[in-house]
Design a protein around this motif. Sequence first.
Motif, PDB file in Angstrom:
ATOM      1  N   ASP A   1     -15.404  -3.460   8.820  1.00  0.00           N
ATOM      2  CA  ASP A   1     -16.593  -3.389   7.564  1.00  0.00           C
ATOM      3  C   ASP A   1     -15.649  -3.561   6.719  1.00  0.00           C
TER       4      ASP A   1
ATOM      5  N   PRO B   1     -13.945  -5.087   4.400  1.00  0.00           N
ATOM      6  CA  PRO B   1     -14.211  -6.407   3.080  1.00  0.00           C
ATOM      7  C   PRO B   1     -13.115  -7.117   3.262  1.00  0.00           C
ATOM      8  N   THR B   2     -12.068  -6.750   3.081  1.00  0.00           N
ATOM      9  CA  THR B   2     -10.793  -7.487   2.708  1.00  0.00           C
ATOM     10  C   THR B   2     -10.506  -8.292   4.282  1.00  0.00           C
TER      11      THR B   2
ATOM     12  N   LEU C   1     -13.280 -10.620   4.869  1.00  0.00           N
ATOM     13  CA  LEU C   1     -12.476 -12.071   3.641  1.00  0.00           C
ATOM     14  C   LEU C   1     -11.720 -12.600   4.454  1.00  0.00           C
TER      15      LEU C   1
END
Length: 71
Positions: free
Chosen positions: A3, A5-6, A9
Amino acid sequence: MSDDPTIALGRAKLIYGIAGYDTLLPEMLPADKLTEFCRGFADSLLARAGQEGLKKATYLANQKKNLRDSQ
């Protein structure tokens, strides 16, 4: 899948960078295709680990030879 986001991505960037932007991300794959993806990824990691092992063995052998030759 993470979960964070880094991490998400970074994972997407790596996959798209290698396979192209028309590639489905792992979380978009059906279960049978995800299994194939994971197997291919594991095979790729094993191959790279094998290459690293060979490079290490060559490096150590060269180091030993150079030390012996310098005496």
